[in-house]
Design a protein around this motif. Sequence first.
Motif, mmCIF file in Angstrom:
data_model
loop_
_atom_site.group_PDB
_atom_site.id
_atom_site.type_symbol
_atom_site.label_atom_id
_atom_site.label_comp_id
_atom_site.label_asym_id
_atom_site.label_seq_id
_atom_site.Cartn_x
_atom_site.Cartn_y
_atom_site.Cartn_z
ATOM 1 N N LYS A 59 52.183 74.041 108.375
ATOM 2 C CA LYS A 59 51.102 75.358 108.199
ATOM 3 C C LYS A 59 51.052 75.874 106.910
ATOM 4 C CE LYS A 59 49.491 74.641 112.412
ATOM 5 N NZ LYS A 59 48.741 73.684 112.545
ATOM 6 N N ASN A 60 52.189 75.649 106.139
ATOM 7 C CA ASN A 60 52.291 76.301 104.765
ATOM 8 C C ASN A 60 53.574 75.823 104.157
ATOM 9 O OD1 ASN A 60 51.405 78.205 102.846
ATOM 10 N ND2 ASN A 60 53.194 79.323 103.297
ATOM 11 N N ILE A 61 53.206 75.554 102.915
ATOM 12 C CA ILE A 61 54.435 75.044 101.929
ATOM 13 C C ILE A 61 54.169 75.791 100.578
ATOM 14 C CG2 ILE A 61 55.450 73.216 100.616
ATOM 15 C CD1 ILE A 61 54.059 71.365 102.489
ATOM 16 N N GLU A 62 55.325 76.587 100.214
ATOM 17 C CA GLU A 62 55.299 77.280 99.013
ATOM 18 C C GLU A 62 56.593 77.238 98.033
ATOM 19 O OE1 GLU A 62 55.951 81.856 100.021
ATOM 20 O OE2 GLU A 62 54.437 80.954 101.391
ATOM 21 N N ILE A 63 56.595 77.334 96.872
ATOM 22 C CA ILE A 63 58.059 77.520 96.377
ATOM 23 C C ILE A 63 58.294 78.974 96.618
ATOM 24 C CG2 ILE A 63 59.195 77.560 93.816
ATOM 25 C CD1 ILE A 63 57.649 75.165 93.093
ATOM 26 N N SER A 64 59.760 79.149 96.722
ATOM 27 C CA SER A 64 60.160 80.489 97.004
ATOM 28 C C SER A 64 61.364 80.435 96.070
ATOM 29 C CB SER A 64 60.411 80.486 98.513
ATOM 30 O OG SER A 64 61.000 81.908 98.508
ATOM 31 N N HIS A 65 62.399 81.305 96.374
ATOM 32 C CA HIS A 65 63.791 81.535 95.617
ATOM 33 C C HIS A 65 64.409 82.372 96.665
ATOM 34 C CE1 HIS A 65 61.747 85.015 94.068
ATOM 35 N NE2 HIS A 65 63.116 85.512 94.119
ATOM 36 N N TYR A 66 65.879 82.135 96.188
ATOM 37 C CA TYR A 66 67.036 82.584 97.146
ATOM 38 C C TYR A 66 67.176 83.867 96.478
ATOM 39 C CZ TYR A 66 67.578 77.982 99.244
ATOM 40 O OH TYR A 66 67.540 76.971 99.948
ATOM 41 N N LYS A 74 67.990 82.606 88.825
ATOM 42 C CA LYS A 74 66.944 82.188 90.043
ATOM 43 C C LYS A 74 67.054 80.836 90.465
ATOM 44 C CE LYS A 74 61.845 82.428 90.460
ATOM 45 N NZ LYS A 74 60.582 82.898 89.853
ATOM 46 N N LEU A 75 67.299 80.672 91.933
ATOM 47 C CA LEU A 75 67.201 79.229 92.371
ATOM 48 C C LEU A 75 66.035 79.044 93.329
ATOM 49 C CD1 LEU A 75 68.694 76.570 93.063
ATOM 50 C CD2 LEU A 75 70.014 77.419 94.736
ATOM 51 N N ASN A 76 65.250 78.100 92.891
ATOM 52 C CA ASN A 76 63.937 77.579 93.599
ATOM 53 C C ASN A 76 64.226 76.928 94.921
ATOM 54 O OD1 ASN A 76 62.555 79.432 91.863
ATOM 55 N ND2 ASN A 76 61.778 77.688 90.670
ATOM 56 N N GLY A 99 76.073 69.297 94.376
ATOM 57 C CA GLY A 99 76.298 70.608 94.252
ATOM 58 C C GLY A 99 76.805 71.186 92.881
ATOM 59 N N PHE A 100 76.722 70.389 92.015
ATOM 60 C CA PHE A 100 77.146 70.537 90.642
ATOM 61 C C PHE A 100 76.184 70.378 89.730
ATOM 62 C CE2 PHE A 100 80.962 69.010 92.722
ATOM 63 C CZ PHE A 100 81.739 69.904 92.720
ATOM 64 N N THR A 101 74.811 70.226 90.181
ATOM 65 C CA THR A 101 73.767 70.062 89.286
ATOM 66 C C THR A 101 73.259 71.523 88.679
ATOM 67 O OG1 THR A 101 72.960 67.965 90.507
ATOM 68 C CG2 THR A 101 71.247 69.495 89.256
ATOM 69 N N PRO A 102 73.103 71.503 87.448
ATOM 70 C CA PRO A 102 72.832 72.882 86.970
ATOM 71 C C PRO A 102 71.415 73.365 87.470
ATOM 72 C CG PRO A 102 73.077 71.361 85.110
ATOM 73 C CD PRO A 102 73.293 70.441 86.456
ATOM 74 N N ILE A 103 71.358 74.660 87.741
ATOM 75 C CA ILE A 103 70.153 75.243 88.501
ATOM 76 C C ILE A 103 68.734 74.924 87.737
ATOM 77 C CG2 ILE A 103 68.852 77.440 88.854
ATOM 78 C CD1 ILE A 103 71.821 78.795 89.493
ATOM 79 N N TYR A 104 68.566 74.789 86.289
ATOM 80 C CA TYR A 104 67.573 74.500 85.772
ATOM 81 C C TYR A 104 67.169 73.113 86.258
ATOM 82 C CZ TYR A 104 69.665 71.673 81.972
ATOM 83 O OH TYR A 104 70.382 70.619 81.319
ATOM 84 N N LYS A 105 67.901 72.270 86.411
ATOM 85 C CA LYS A 105 67.539 70.645 86.818
ATOM 86 C C LYS A 105 67.097 70.820 88.327
ATOM 87 C CE LYS A 105 70.076 68.005 83.512
ATOM 88 N NZ LYS A 105 71.029 66.896 83.156
#
Length: 127
Positions: A59-66, A74-76, A99-105
Motif C-alpha cells: 500500500k505504501n513505500i517510503e524512505i524513513s529513518h531510525y 541518520k540511518l535510513n 553490520g560494519f558498512t559505514p552509514i553513508y554507504k
Amino acid sequence: MGSEFQNQFCYVSTLEHQSTFYGKYIYLYTDKGQLSLTNDGLEYLGKKNNYSITRSSIKNIEISHYSRVAKPFKLNCIKISYIVDSVENTIYLTPTGSGFTPIYKTNQLVKNWFSKLMEIMPELQNT
C-alpha cells in the motif's frame, strides 16, 4: 531484476518493535537476513522471520529513518506498509553490505533499493 537486487544482506524491524523503548533506544532491528526482488514483489529470508510481500499487497513505500537516539547519525530505511488477510503490516528494511558498512554507504544502498522499487511499482509514486 538484476543481480544487485538479489540476496542483499538486510536488517529488518517492525512497527511494533519500533514502538517499544528497546526498539527506539537500544537495538533497532528484529532480524537480519537476505533481501531479494522477485517477479511478484519482495522476499526476505531471515534467521527468525521470512517475509514474502507481493506487489499487489503493498500500500505504501517510503524512505524513513531510525531514532537518532539509537543511531546518532541518520540511518535510513525503507518503510513498507502492506496488507495480508485484511490486516495492515509495516516493516522497515535496511539493505546494507554488512553490520560494519559505514552509514553513508548503507544510506546509498537504501536509496538504490527504494529507487528500484519505485521503478517497478509506478502506481505507488502518486500515493
